[in-house]
Design a protein around this motif. Structure first.
Motif, PDB file in Angstrom:
ATOM      1  N   LYS A 209      18.364 -30.621   2.969  1.00 41.12           N
ATOM      2  CA  LYS A 209      17.738 -31.172   3.945  1.00 41.12           C
ATOM      3  C   LYS A 209      17.344 -30.457   5.112  1.00 41.12           C
ATOM      4  N   ALA A 210      18.181 -29.621   5.608  1.00 39.39           N
ATOM      5  CA  ALA A 210      17.955 -28.697   6.768  1.00 39.39           C
ATOM      6  C   ALA A 210      16.623 -27.725   6.267  1.00 39.39           C
ATOM      7  N   LEU A 211      16.899 -27.173   5.130  1.00 38.78           N
ATOM      8  CA  LEU A 211      15.530 -26.297   4.712  1.00 38.78           C
ATOM      9  C   LEU A 211      14.430 -26.893   4.785  1.00 38.78           C
ATOM     10  N   ALA A 212      14.220 -28.066   4.122  1.00 40.78           N
ATOM     11  CA  ALA A 212      13.042 -28.820   4.317  1.00 40.78           C
ATOM     12  C   ALA A 212      12.234 -29.226   5.383  1.00 40.78           C
ATOM     13  N   VAL A 213      13.381 -29.471   6.589  1.00 41.84           N
ATOM     14  CA  VAL A 213      12.940 -30.097   7.948  1.00 41.84           C
ATOM     15  C   VAL A 213      12.408 -28.848   8.502  1.00 41.84           C
ATOM     16  N   ALA A 214      13.215 -27.629   8.286  1.00 39.47           N
ATOM     17  CA  ALA A 214      12.611 -26.216   8.819  1.00 39.47           C
ATOM     18  C   ALA A 214      11.472 -25.509   8.178  1.00 39.47           C
ATOM     19  N   ALA A 215      10.808 -26.051   7.300  1.00 34.59           N
ATOM     20  CA  ALA A 215       9.680 -25.385   6.490  1.00 34.59           C
ATOM     21  C   ALA A 215       8.681 -24.957   7.349  1.00 34.59           C
TER      22      ALA A 215
ATOM     23  N   GLN B  46      15.385  -6.258   7.582  1.00 33.76           N
ATOM     24  CA  GLN B  46      16.877  -6.947   7.123  1.00 33.76           C
ATOM     25  C   GLN B  46      17.026  -8.411   7.815  1.00 33.76           C
ATOM     26  N   ILE B  47      16.370  -9.343   7.587  1.00 32.81           N
ATOM     27  CA  ILE B  47      16.365 -10.520   8.393  1.00 32.81           C
ATOM     28  C   ILE B  47      16.391 -11.858   7.382  1.00 32.81           C
ATOM     29  N   ILE B  48      16.921 -12.660   7.706  1.00 33.48           N
ATOM     30  CA  ILE B  48      17.285 -13.933   6.809  1.00 33.48           C
ATOM     31  C   ILE B  48      15.955 -14.613   7.129  1.00 33.48           C
ATOM     32  N   PRO B  49      15.020 -15.339   6.190  1.00 30.66           N
ATOM     33  CA  PRO B  49      13.947 -16.130   6.620  1.00 30.66           C
ATOM     34  C   PRO B  49      14.305 -17.285   7.545  1.00 30.66           C
ATOM     35  N   GLY B  50      13.532 -17.551   8.448  1.00 28.08           N
ATOM     36  CA  GLY B  50      13.938 -18.678   9.485  1.00 28.08           C
ATOM     37  C   GLY B  50      14.336 -20.030   8.944  1.00 28.08           C
ATOM     38  N   PRO B  51      13.572 -20.516   7.786  1.00 25.60           N
ATOM     39  CA  PRO B  51      14.050 -21.957   7.253  1.00 25.60           C
ATOM     40  C   PRO B  51      15.520 -21.639   6.586  1.00 25.60           C
ATOM     41  N   VAL B  52      15.719 -20.705   5.956  1.00 29.00           N
ATOM     42  CA  VAL B  52      17.443 -20.297   5.658  1.00 29.00           C
ATOM     43  C   VAL B  52      18.085 -20.287   6.653  1.00 29.00           C
ATOM     44  N   GLN B  53      18.093 -19.696   7.917  1.00 31.93           N
ATOM     45  CA  GLN B  53      18.735 -19.694   8.806  1.00 31.93           C
ATOM     46  C   GLN B  53      19.034 -21.184   9.142  1.00 31.93           C
ATOM     47  N   ALA B  54      18.347 -21.956   9.290  1.00 33.73           N
ATOM     48  CA  ALA B  54      18.360 -23.428   9.473  1.00 33.73           C
ATOM     49  C   ALA B  54      19.318 -24.155   8.476  1.00 33.73           C
ATOM     50  N   ALA B  55      19.202 -23.623   7.165  1.00 37.99           N
ATOM     51  CA  ALA B  55      19.930 -24.173   6.072  1.00 37.99           C
ATOM     52  C   ALA B  55      21.378 -23.466   6.147  1.00 37.99           C
ATOM     53  N   MET B  56      21.590 -22.504   6.548  1.00 37.59           N
ATOM     54  CA  MET B  56      22.755 -21.768   6.998  1.00 37.59           C
ATOM     55  C   MET B  56      23.549 -22.531   8.045  1.00 37.59           C
TER      56      MET B  56
END
Length: 384
Positions: free
Chosen positions: A47-53, A275-285
């Motif tokens: 859900k966090a990934l989707a919201v941050a998409a 070497q950066i985590i994608p933005g939506p993945v940061q929210a999922a993390m």
């Protein structure tokens, strides 16, 4: 000069022939080799990934050091699960694109080179050695890094890899052992690199014959805990991953925490090489770090699977017990050679990891990251 050459027996293509044999066995292949999660990603994470998409951190360039929310989530996670106050010990954090990337680049980002020595356990995750080789530094393998006499007086030691709980053996270090390593490393100006990716997967109650609480989470000692680092993150870096606790291996979510001066330098380089985590993945993390109820569910799954697997391997003739931690059962090969045992196991459709990959060709590693059904089927075959 760029990356240096490396050499390693860690090559999964080497088990291809055994997989062909296993696939031809009655009932097909049961793969207990690679520790790749098979269970669902928590709803909170998806859900966090989707919201941050479509957040600014998605359509714009993401933050190398992590969003404010992710950094807060990491600090909260350390406080709640590891009994560590990052601010109090002057520690900083940086997300990594999975823990393997963090391990492989560590020696290079710490500027180690030809005359520098990095200590590691003889039996260990292969990427420690590969990362040191990539930097052009020297590898020193010791039986037990907690035996500080084995490395403290060796010229050129710049870092010491610690892995507790250990992949592949499952060994867990006590706080006293961890503190001894930190103290000895500081005496010689070396950095402690503590790989704690399985920290919430510990099974001491099961090892000691106690029932334990399946709904509880107990962390193994952290190198950044006060009684280990003496209230300072100086010279200590801890790695952690959400791959196992939250089944997020494909998300590539991990982080390094510790000495703020080392983190600052590494972060600057990481920014320049992307070497950066994608933005939506940061929210999922961030969601995964906060959803400890899902971690408890996964913890219970792995505890049950390990118990079944240990019993089955005993029935087959291996001498083994419940590991202290991590997600693997480490056994001495019945034949004395991992490849001979691999051949025999493949005939009944079971694939393990050869111990040679981890520096011990007389052992095998069985992963509990397979499904309940696969573990049950493996148990049936091993008990015949």
């Amino acid at each position: 000069m760029g990356f240096h050459e490396f050499s390693s027996p860690y090559d999964w293509s080497r088990i291809a022939a055994y997989k062909r044999t296993a696939k031809a066995a009655f009932g097909g292949m049961i793969d207990l080799s690679v520790g790749s999660p098979v269970d669902p990603v928590p709803d909170s994470v998806r859900k966090a990934l989707a919201v941050a998409a479509n957040d600014p951190n998605a359509y714009g360039y993401p933050v190398t050091a992590g969003t404010a929310d992710l950094r807060a989530a990491i600090a909260e996670w350390f406080s709640v699960t590891r009994n560590v106050d990052l601010q109090a010990i002057h520690a900083d954090v940086v997300p990594t694109v999975g823990s393997k990337e963090g391990v492989a680049l560590m020696a290079s980002l710490l500027h180690f080179g030809e005359n520098d020595v990095v200590v590691q356990p003889k039996v260990s995750y292969p990427t420690y050695e590969i990362g040191t080789q990539l930097a052009g530094a020297q590898v020193l393998k010791v039986d037990d890094v907690a035996d500080v006499a084995s490395w403290r007086n060796v010229p050129g030691v710049k870092a010491v890899w610690v892995n507790s709980p250990c992949n592949p053996t499952g060994e867990v270090y006590s706080a006293e052992q961890m503190a001894g390593i930190v103290a000895a490393a500081r005496e010689i100006g070396a950095v402690v690199l503590s790989d704690e990716c399985y920290a919430l997967m510990q099974w001491r109650d099961a090892v000691n014959g106690a029932e334990g609480d399946a709904d509880s989470l107990a962390s193994t000692p952290c190198a950044l805990r006060d009684d280990v680092c003496l209230g300072s993150a100086e010279g200590v870096l801890v790695l952690y991953s959400l791959s196992k606790q939250s089944n997020m291996a494909g998300y590539r979510t991990a982080f390094i925490a510790g000495d703020e001066s080392l983190i600052a330098s590494m972060s600057a380089y990481r920014k320049q090489i992307g070497q950066i985590i994608p933005g939506p993945v940061q929210a999922a993390m961030a969601a995964g770090l906060r959803d400890l109820e899902s971690v408890k569910v996964q913890h219970a799954r792995y505890r049950e699977r390990l118990g079944v697997l240990v019993g089955a391997l005993r029935a087959y003739g291996y001498c083994t017990d419940m590991p202290e931690g991590a997600l693997y059962v480490w056994v001495r090969a019945k034949s004395g050679d991992c490849w001979t045992d691999m051949e025999q196991l493949a005939k009944i459709g079971i694939i393990a990891s050869p111990g040679e990959f981890y520096g011990a060709p007389e052992y095998l590693r069985f992963s509990a990251t397979a499904s309940d059904g696969a573990i049950a089927s493996a148990a049936e075959r091993l008990a015949r």
